[in-house]
Design a protein around this motif. Structure first.
Motif, PDB file in Angstrom:
ATOM      1  N   GLU A   2       0.859  -1.184   0.000  1.00 20.77           N
ATOM      2  CA  GLU A   2       0.000   0.000   0.000  1.00 20.77           C
ATOM      3  C   GLU A   2       0.892   1.229   0.000  1.00 20.77           C
ATOM      4  O   GLU A   2       1.749   1.390   0.871  1.00 20.77           O
ATOM      5  CB  GLU A   2      -0.921   0.031   1.217  1.00 20.77           C
ATOM      6  CG  GLU A   2      -1.851   1.239   1.215  1.00 20.77           C
ATOM      7  CD  GLU A   2      -2.808   1.268   2.399  1.00 20.77           C
ATOM      8  OE1 GLU A   2      -3.674   2.174   2.431  1.00 20.77           O
ATOM      9  OE2 GLU A   2      -2.700   0.404   3.290  1.00 20.77           O
ATOM     10  N   LEU A   3       0.696   2.101  -0.993  1.00 20.27           N
ATOM     11  CA  LEU A   3       1.500   3.314  -1.150  1.00 20.27           C
ATOM     12  C   LEU A   3       0.641   4.527  -0.816  1.00 20.27           C
ATOM     13  O   LEU A   3      -0.486   4.648  -1.302  1.00 20.27           O
ATOM     14  CB  LEU A   3       2.003   3.410  -2.588  1.00 20.27           C
ATOM     15  CG  LEU A   3       2.836   4.639  -2.966  1.00 20.27           C
ATOM     16  CD1 LEU A   3       4.164   4.663  -2.220  1.00 20.27           C
ATOM     17  CD2 LEU A   3       3.067   4.680  -4.490  1.00 20.27           C
ATOM     18  N   THR A  30      -4.090   7.125   0.438  1.00 19.48           N
ATOM     19  CA  THR A  30      -3.656   5.957  -0.328  1.00 19.48           C
ATOM     20  C   THR A  30      -3.772   6.248  -1.816  1.00 19.48           C
ATOM     21  O   THR A  30      -4.831   6.657  -2.300  1.00 19.48           O
ATOM     22  CB  THR A  30      -4.504   4.733   0.041  1.00 19.48           C
ATOM     23  OG1 THR A  30      -4.308   4.431   1.432  1.00 19.48           O
ATOM     24  CG2 THR A  30      -4.105   3.524  -0.799  1.00 19.48           C
ATOM     25  N   VAL A  31      -2.655   6.043  -2.532  1.00 23.71           N
ATOM     26  CA  VAL A  31      -2.646   6.290  -3.976  1.00 23.71           C
ATOM     27  C   VAL A  31      -2.547   5.000  -4.779  1.00 23.71           C
ATOM     28  O   VAL A  31      -2.790   5.006  -5.987  1.00 23.71           O
ATOM     29  CB  VAL A  31      -1.493   7.237  -4.372  1.00 23.71           C
ATOM     30  CG1 VAL A  31      -1.728   8.618  -3.785  1.00 23.71           C
ATOM     31  CG2 VAL A  31      -0.135   6.708  -3.929  1.00 23.71           C
ATOM     32  N   ALA A  32      -2.194   3.897  -4.132  1.00 26.84           N
ATOM     33  CA  ALA A  32      -2.089   2.643  -4.883  1.00 26.84           C
ATOM     34  C   ALA A  32      -2.056   1.451  -3.944  1.00 26.84           C
ATOM     35  O   ALA A  32      -1.495   1.516  -2.845  1.00 26.84           O
ATOM     36  CB  ALA A  32      -0.833   2.637  -5.743  1.00 26.84           C
ATOM     37  N   LEU A  33      -2.649   0.352  -4.394  1.00 26.17           N
ATOM     38  CA  LEU A  33      -2.461  -0.977  -3.821  1.00 26.17           C
ATOM     39  C   LEU A  33      -1.800  -1.814  -4.905  1.00 26.17           C
ATOM     40  O   LEU A  33      -2.396  -2.071  -5.954  1.00 26.17           O
ATOM     41  CB  LEU A  33      -3.800  -1.584  -3.389  1.00 26.17           C
ATOM     42  CG  LEU A  33      -4.499  -0.902  -2.212  1.00 26.17           C
ATOM     43  CD1 LEU A  33      -5.902  -1.482  -2.026  1.00 26.17           C
ATOM     44  CD2 LEU A  33      -3.685  -1.065  -0.938  1.00 26.17           C
ATOM     45  N   ARG A  72       5.098   7.083   1.566  1.00 25.69           N
ATOM     46  CA  ARG A  72       5.433   5.978   2.456  1.00 25.69           C
ATOM     47  C   ARG A  72       4.730   4.738   1.946  1.00 25.69           C
ATOM     48  O   ARG A  72       3.752   4.818   1.181  1.00 25.69           O
ATOM     49  CB  ARG A  72       5.033   6.288   3.904  1.00 25.69           C
ATOM     50  CG  ARG A  72       3.530   6.425   4.135  1.00 25.69           C
ATOM     51  CD  ARG A  72       3.232   6.791   5.585  1.00 25.69           C
ATOM     52  NE  ARG A  72       1.795   6.802   5.839  1.00 25.69           N
ATOM     53  CZ  ARG A  72       1.240   7.107   7.025  1.00 25.69           C
ATOM     54  NH1 ARG A  72       2.014   7.427   8.046  1.00 25.69           N
ATOM     55  NH2 ARG A  72      -0.072   7.071   7.177  1.00 25.69           N
ATOM     56  N   VAL A  73       5.219   3.564   2.372  1.00 26.62           N
ATOM     57  CA  VAL A  73       4.672   2.311   1.875  1.00 26.62           C
ATOM     58  C   VAL A  73       4.690   1.278   2.999  1.00 26.62           C
ATOM     59  O   VAL A  73       5.508   1.358   3.924  1.00 26.62           O
ATOM     60  CB  VAL A  73       5.502   1.821   0.653  1.00 26.62           C
ATOM     61  CG1 VAL A  73       6.918   1.475   1.047  1.00 26.62           C
ATOM     62  CG2 VAL A  73       4.826   0.661  -0.061  1.00 26.62           C
ATOM     63  N   ARG A  74       3.768   0.330   2.932  1.00 28.14           N
ATOM     64  CA  ARG A  74       3.778  -0.796   3.866  1.00 28.14           C
ATOM     65  C   ARG A  74       3.490  -2.075   3.091  1.00 28.14           C
ATOM     66  O   ARG A  74       2.964  -2.032   1.963  1.00 28.14           O
ATOM     67  CB  ARG A  74       2.771  -0.618   4.994  1.00 28.14           C
ATOM     68  CG  ARG A  74       1.314  -0.549   4.570  1.00 28.14           C
ATOM     69  CD  ARG A  74       0.409  -0.449   5.784  1.00 28.14           C
ATOM     70  NE  ARG A  74      -1.012  -0.410   5.412  1.00 28.14           N
ATOM     71  CZ  ARG A  74      -2.024  -0.569   6.272  1.00 28.14           C
ATOM     72  NH1 ARG A  74      -1.768  -0.784   7.568  1.00 28.14           N
ATOM     73  NH2 ARG A  74      -3.272  -0.516   5.859  1.00 28.14           N
ATOM     74  N   SER A  75       3.856  -3.198   3.667  1.00 24.69           N
ATOM     75  CA  SER A  75       3.700  -4.489   2.992  1.00 24.69           C
ATOM     76  C   SER A  75       2.711  -5.370   3.742  1.00 24.69           C
ATOM     77  O   SER A  75       2.509  -5.221   4.955  1.00 24.69           O
ATOM     78  CB  SER A  75       5.047  -5.207   2.875  1.00 24.69           C
ATOM     79  OG  SER A  75       5.574  -5.490   4.165  1.00 24.69           O
TER      80      SER A  75
END
Length: 230
Positions: free
Chosen positions: A153-154, A169-172, A205-208
């Motif tokens: 998730e970006l 959130t701009v992208a999954l 930022r991003v998470r996994s």
């Protein structure tokens, strides 16, 4: 009846704090309510840790002074923990508190810091790709022992005008490469962020996410500026 030469009243309300910063893949931040010190200041508190509702771990954690919160580190990812706390003054220790509700550490390790894809220099040599889009990249988690990422998730944040940070959130991003190879793939770790405003400073930022759940957010990127329109 208590006198001014008694040990403190028992600790109550032990719990894990809420929020991304308080719960990571390797730590939990807890807080508690200290009882009356009965005339002699609290010297320290001691925290014991129970793993997966089974046995108390042999190592305890000491919190010096009359503070009522502590980050407990060195925990395993995707595991449920409970806590009990006692406190002491110069006259002795309280009894152990009731056990806290169970709380799980996160089941994934965060990806690396987001950066701009520098091969895509825009006009005037500025690293933002254009007036309305930026191509960003990141690195996979440094350890896949908790599972290979299935999705990222970006998020982006407009940093102009001294606004309070509002992350959107701009992208999954689905991890197609990871499923094919069984290893985290750098090919999954980039995205063209569209529909941005020109001449604006953005941070990312991003998470996994693995089969065991979401990680905390990565470190925030450096600010990246979109180009002006002509």
């Amino acid at each position: 009846i208590h006198t001014l030469s008694d040990k403190p009243d028992p600790v109550t309300d032990v719990a894990v704090l809420e929020g991304d910063a308080a719960v990571t893949h390797e730590s939990l931040e807890i807080h508690w309510t200290l009882g009356r010190d009965n005339g002699s200041r609290i010297i320290e508190s001691e925290i014991r840790v129970k793993e997966d509702m089974q046995n108390w771990l042999p190592q305890t954690v000491i919190n010096v002074g009359g503070f009522n919160r502590k980050v407990v580190t060195g925990l395993d990812a995707g595991v449920g923990y409970q806590f009990s706390v006692r406190a002491r003054n110069e006259h002795g220790w309280t009894e152990w508190s009731d056990t806290s509700p169970i709380c799980e550490t996160r089941g994934a390790i965060p990806p690396g810091k987001v950066s701009v894809v520098k091969e895509n220099h825009g006009r005037r040599g500025i690293v933002a790709a254009d007036a309305s889009w930026i191509h960003v990249q990141w690195t996979p988690p440094h350890d896949n022992s908790l599972g290979v990422p299935e999705e990222y998730e970006l998020q982006a944040c407009n940093k102009n005008f001294g606004q309070d940070d509002v992350w959107e959130t701009v992208a999954l991003v689905k991890c197609t490469g990871s499923r094919e190879t069984g290893e985290p793939s750098q090919e999954d770790c980039n995205y063209f962020v569209n529909n941005l405003k020109s001449c604006v400073n953005y941070a990312f930022r991003v998470r996994s996410c693995t089969a065991r759940g979401w990680s905390v957010w990565s470190e925030e990127s450096e600010e990246i500026t979109t180009l002006g329109r002509f």
